[in-house]
Design an enzyme around this catalytic site. Structure first.
Site, PDB file in Angstrom:
ATOM      1  N   CYS A  49      25.826  27.687  37.950  1.00  0.00           N
ATOM      2  CA  CYS A  49      24.646  27.919  37.098  1.00  0.00           C
ATOM      3  C   CYS A  49      24.577  29.367  36.639  1.00  0.00           C
ATOM      4  O   CYS A  49      25.192  30.253  37.218  1.00  0.00           O
ATOM      5  CB  CYS A  49      23.373  27.656  37.908  1.00  0.00           C
ATOM      6  N   CYS A  83      21.254  24.429  32.740  1.00  0.00           N
ATOM      7  CA  CYS A  83      21.339  25.779  32.162  1.00  0.00           C
ATOM      8  C   CYS A  83      22.607  25.982  31.325  1.00  0.00           C
ATOM      9  O   CYS A  83      22.762  27.020  30.693  1.00  0.00           O
ATOM     10  CB  CYS A  83      21.235  26.839  33.264  1.00  0.00           C
TER      11      CYS A  83
HETATM   12 ZN    ZN Z   1      21.866  25.384  36.218  1.00  0.00          ZN
END
Ligand code: ZN
Length: 360
Positions: A49, A83
């Site tokens: 992420c 994300c």
């Molecule tokens: Zn993420």
């Protein structure tokens, strides 16, 4: 030793324990400013992420840090679907798109709301993306792009008038007013007191009295107004006690002519390179002063807000009072909130006259 083992080892060595501690803090804080600096992977899910990802945080022992998406993927981690760490961050995309829009139409006025609509985001979203990614406002970016294009057009042989028209500058005086702020003010590279500086000065008459103009090889470093040369030269020596200061009769006459013309209320006709010693804060304030249009005034608190320090009103007033290049950095255009003129280093009546001429 297997390839996988070797890579794990080299990867772990890429991020020091110290960096990992910082990265973990940013990860827990979901700090968007850390986006791009590193990625974190979750061992249990093999997903990686961005630091700002809204997803739940793993336990510290399950978190791994990577410098690049490539590092993460070589370790077998997949990008998070929330994300999207393998895609260009939204803020970067927004700024890139804004640059395209601005470059296609460098109008004199940047309407932030309209720009946001053209980019396809809210005004707040646009401002946020700019703060995060560019460190400047959309208007400042537009001004920088305009100036860049203007210089490019001139280099390619366009006439000044054509270049002005092409870049959306309203008039020649505008570009000179701005270029002072963007080009001319060179950073302080000299030690305090002007040690190592060679300053030449000359004086000229104006209807505001005597004008002393001092300059280095690189640009104008002082513009004083007063009633007699010896007093002004003394002030210059006090301001630069360690500089070598010499009189040069008739020196840099183009700069002097330009400054005297501005003192008489004329619009700027040529760019004046400046060579000033300044703190970062003074620089910001002086640049902001150069953005005040001729004929207009601002209050100290307006300038404080404009430089992003709304509570630093007194510091702004000090920066105005210590402006060494009167007229060129138009500190006379700053007035008190109640409309009164307040102080001027070179006398209130001079400030009054300057403002009246510029309004005319
Ligand atoms: Zn993420």
């Amino acid at each position: 030793m297997s390839m996988m083992g070797a890579e794990t080892q080299s990867m772990e060595q890429q991020v020091t324990a110290q960096a990992a501690a910082r990265y973990w803090q940013a990860t827990v804080a979901r700090d968007p400013r850390a986006d791009g600096a590193f990625f974190f992977g979750v061992k249990s899910t093999q997903i990686y992420c961005r630091p700002s990802c809204p997803a739940r945080r793993p336990l510290r022992k399950n978190a791994l840090f990577f410098q690049t998406t490539g590092d993460a993927e070589r370790e077998g981690f997949r990008p998070c679907r929330r994300c999207k760490p393998d895609e260009i961050p939204a803020a970067v995309r927004i700024v890139q798109r804004a640059v395209q829009v601005l470059e296609s139409d460098l109008d004199e006025q940047v309407n932030v709301g309209m720009l946001a609509r053209q980019v396809g985001v809210t005004t707040d979203g646009l401002r946020r993306a700019f703060r995060q990614q560019a460190g400047l406002t959309p208007k400042e970016l537009a001004a920088a792009l305009r100036l860049k294009k203007f210089k490019k057009l001139l280099r390619s042989g366009s006439s000044i008038t054509d270049a002005l028209y092409e870049t959306g500058y309203g008039s020649a005086s505008r570009v000179y007013e701005r270029s002072d702020a963007h080009l001319g003010m060179t950073p302080a590279t000299y030690q305090k007191g002007g040690k190592g500086m060679k300053i030449r000065y000359t004086t000229a008459k104006s209807s505001l009295g005597e004008v002393l103009v001092a300059a280095t090889e690189r640009g104008v470093s002082a513009v004083y107004l007063g009633d007699g040369t010896p007093k002004l030269v003394n002030e210059l020596r006090e301001e630069y006690p360690r500089a070598e200061i010499v009189a040069q009769k008739g020196g840099f006459s183009q700069w002097v002519d330009e400054i005297v013309a501005r003192a008489e209320g004329s619009a700027p006709r040529r760019e004046l390179p400046l060579d000033l010693q300044a703190t970062t804060f003074q620089r910001r304030v002086w640049q902001e002063l150069q953005r005040i249009p001729r004929g207009a005034t601002r209050t100290y608190s307006q300038i404080a807000r404009a430089v992003g320090k709304p509570r630093a009103v007194r510091a702004v007033a000090r920066a105005c009072a210590t402006n060494p290049v009167s007229i060129v950095v138009p500190c006379h255009r700053v007035v008190r909130a109640d409309g009164h003129l307040s102080g001027y280093r070179w006398g209130l009546s001079r400030k009054e006259k300057l403002l009246a001429r510029e309004r005319a």
